[in-house]
Every structure is written in C-alpha cells, then in structure tokens.
Design a protein around this motif. Sequence first.
Motif, PDB file in Angstrom:
ATOM      1  N   LYS A  66      -0.803   8.071   7.481  1.00 20.54           N
ATOM      2  CA  LYS A  66      -1.135   9.254   6.696  1.00 20.54           C
ATOM      3  C   LYS A  66      -0.389  10.473   7.228  1.00 20.54           C
ATOM      4  O   LYS A  66      -0.215  10.623   8.440  1.00 20.54           O
ATOM      5  N   ASN A  71      -1.624  -3.672  11.955  1.00 20.13           N
ATOM      6  CA  ASN A  71      -2.888  -2.951  12.164  1.00 20.13           C
ATOM      7  C   ASN A  71      -2.720  -1.704  13.034  1.00 20.13           C
ATOM      8  O   ASN A  71      -3.507  -1.440  13.950  1.00 20.13           O
ATOM      9  N   CYS A  90      -1.498  -1.780   8.195  1.00 22.25           N
ATOM     10  CA  CYS A  90      -1.258  -0.475   8.813  1.00 22.25           C
ATOM     11  C   CYS A  90      -1.814   0.662   7.969  1.00 22.25           C
ATOM     12  O   CYS A  90      -1.749   0.628   6.739  1.00 22.25           O
ATOM     13  N   THR A  91      -2.342   1.677   8.645  1.00 20.99           N
ATOM     14  CA  THR A  91      -2.785   2.912   7.990  1.00 20.99           C
ATOM     15  C   THR A  91      -1.872   4.034   8.444  1.00 20.99           C
ATOM     16  O   THR A  91      -1.777   4.313   9.647  1.00 20.99           O
ATOM     17  N   GLN A 147      -1.129   8.942  12.207  1.00 16.53           N
ATOM     18  CA  GLN A 147      -1.518  10.123  11.435  1.00 16.53           C
ATOM     19  C   GLN A 147      -0.848  11.367  12.006  1.00 16.53           C
ATOM     20  O   GLN A 147      -0.724  11.519  13.226  1.00 16.53           O
ATOM     21  N   HIS A 196       0.828  -1.200   0.000  1.00 16.13           N
ATOM     22  CA  HIS A 196       0.000   0.000   0.000  1.00 16.13           C
ATOM     23  C   HIS A 196       0.872   1.263   0.000  1.00 16.13           C
ATOM     24  O   HIS A 196       1.884   1.336   0.694  1.00 16.13           O
ATOM     25  N   ASP A 211      -2.454   2.500  13.305  1.00 17.15           N
ATOM     26  CA  ASP A 211      -2.942   3.723  12.666  1.00 17.15           C
ATOM     27  C   ASP A 211      -2.052   4.880  13.117  1.00 17.15           C
ATOM     28  O   ASP A 211      -2.009   5.209  14.307  1.00 17.15           O
ATOM     29  N   TYR A 219       1.351   4.731   1.293  1.00 14.40           N
ATOM     30  CA  TYR A 219       0.825   5.490   2.419  1.00 14.40           C
ATOM     31  C   TYR A 219       0.672   6.957   2.038  1.00 14.40           C
ATOM     32  O   TYR A 219       1.594   7.592   1.538  1.00 14.40           O
ATOM     33  N   GLN A 220      -0.492   7.509   2.339  1.00 16.60           N
ATOM     34  CA  GLN A 220      -0.893   8.832   1.881  1.00 16.60           C
ATOM     35  C   GLN A 220      -0.061   9.929   2.541  1.00 16.60           C
ATOM     36  O   GLN A 220       0.049   9.991   3.755  1.00 16.60           O
TER      37      GLN A 220
END
Length: 330
Positions: A264, A277, A261-262, A281, A244, A279, A246-247
């Motif tokens: 941003k 998993n 994982c997210t 930001q 992925h 997060d 990542y933004q």
Amino acid sequence: MIAIIPVAGAGAKLRPHTYTQPKALIPLAGKTILSFIVDQLLDGGINEFVFIVGYLGEKIEEYVRNAYPSLNCHFVQQSERQGTGHAIELTGNIVGKNEVFVALGDTICEYDVKEMINSPYNILGVKKVDDPHMFGVAEIDADGFITHLVEKPAIPKSNIALVGLYRIKDTEILYGCIKQLFKENIRSHGEYNLTDALDCMIRKGAKFKMLKVKNWFDCGKKETLLETNATLLKKSGGNVKSTHQYQQTIIVPPVSIAQGCTIKNSIIGQHLAIGANIDIQYSIVRDSIIGSYTNLYEVVLDNSLIGSDASVKGLSRNLNIGDNTEIDFG
C-alpha cells in the motif's frame, strides 16, 4: 544419467542470511538458486538427482520434497567438508555405472543443457575470465580437447575457467581417480578437489571437450547477488504472481512479487524480488531482494538484501540483514 548437486557449503560470504538459510535457497528473481539449477536439468531430460547436503541440509531436503514432489531424488550427508572431490566420492554407491551430470549448487549459468548431455565426450562448462587465479582452469589443444586442468593456479596458462558444470560419461574412471586422490593424499589448497580427479581422468585417456556457457552468474556475495537478481529479472521481464491491484502503489518493472503480498502507498521496483506474504506500506523499495513474511513500513531501501520474517520501520538505505530481525528507525 544422474544429476549430482553439491549443496553442503555454509555460504560464509552471504552471512547473516546463511546462518538460518542454506545458500542454495537464497531467493533470486522469484526462484531460488537451487530451483534454477534443478529446472534446467529437468528441462534437459534428467529425472534422477543426488543432493549432497551438510549445513542446514534438512532445509534443502524439505524444500526439494515440497517444490518437486515427484522428483526421483537421494540425499547424501557430507558431515565433514573436505572438498568437491570428497563430495562426489560420497555418491559412488548410488551412481554405480551411470553417467553423471555434476552441477555445483551455487552456480547459475545460461547454457545448452541438451548439448552437454548429448555430447559423445565428457564435457565441462567453461567461460573466459579476466583473472583465472581463483578458479579451476582448463588448457585446450588445437582440436578443442582439454589437455590439462588445474585448480586455482598460481601462474595460469589459460584464462578458460571451469564454471561448475561437469558431464561425465566415463564414470568408472572418475570414481577410480577420486579414490586415487585419497590413496595418495592428493590435495589442492587443503582439499580433495574434483578438478584434480578430472585431470587424473585425462591422464588415463578420458577425452574432454568444453562447452562455453552464454552467461555465468555470481551468487557468492551480497553485491554480486543483487546484480544477478537484476540481470535475471531483466531477462525474464519479472513475475507478479498475484492479480491483486495494490492500493495507491506504483510498480516499476521488472519486478518479481510472490503470492500473498500486501502493498500500500508505495513505489516498488525496478529490479526488486519480493518473497511471499510480505507487507509493505508507505515505502520506496528498489534493486533489492526481500525474504518472505517480512514487514517494511515507512522505509526507503535500495541495494538491500533482507531476510525472511524481518521487520524494518523508519527511514533507511542499503541494508544487509538476516532472518527474524527487527529494526525500528523511528
């Protein structure tokens, strides 16, 4: 040959993390301490394992059965910790007359596993240290044989320290010497110690050689654990399991990022190991180990060890927090 891995310790120096997680399962460079040990022994051709468990032992068993479903393994409970000699004594009925390879469950080393396994002698992993007082110490003769072993000597006669790797051919002599420790109540620093049993073997004529390990990584406390994490990431180059993108995120390798994982609007790395998993930001995180299912929001972290299921919000630096923690600096 059977591998014996003692993992019954409470890991007091790594609290609060070890209140809820066995030390051997602390994440490190995308793996766990235990998985580094098991993978090395599997690569060496060993396929039967005995895990000596105690504190949070059910988590060790669950992890091993999930991570290594085809492994031929046994779990032995050490309810009362009386030392490494006591731990090995508990495995006697399983081992029988088989040769054994003992690897302490908090020891990560770089070494030639097959060289140890294929040696015609009993063989111990060693490394020179600056201060041998806190280790088992080996004295060596001119032919490279070990002549004497002593646990944490007050006045060391050698700077050759035992690193927690023991390949034993003379198994019957080993277990006989351990029984002798109990019979004669021979203790070092209040415990029945494996080092004393090995020294007993030498006195009974067993031949021991040493193998100098290439590297010996310290996983005993937060600061050295983070140093070990950085070193292992440098050696491996890191591991980003997700493809992925990542933004609005910059990733500075080497890092290890697990699945799910997210991330941003953040700067990640270097020398960072992130569990599954997570997060993250609006954050800057480097030189740290972050457990699974953790949320980081608007934080600046370095040299930090964060447990699983934690939540940190606001501005901070240099944390050491365990599982299921929530901190809001806002």
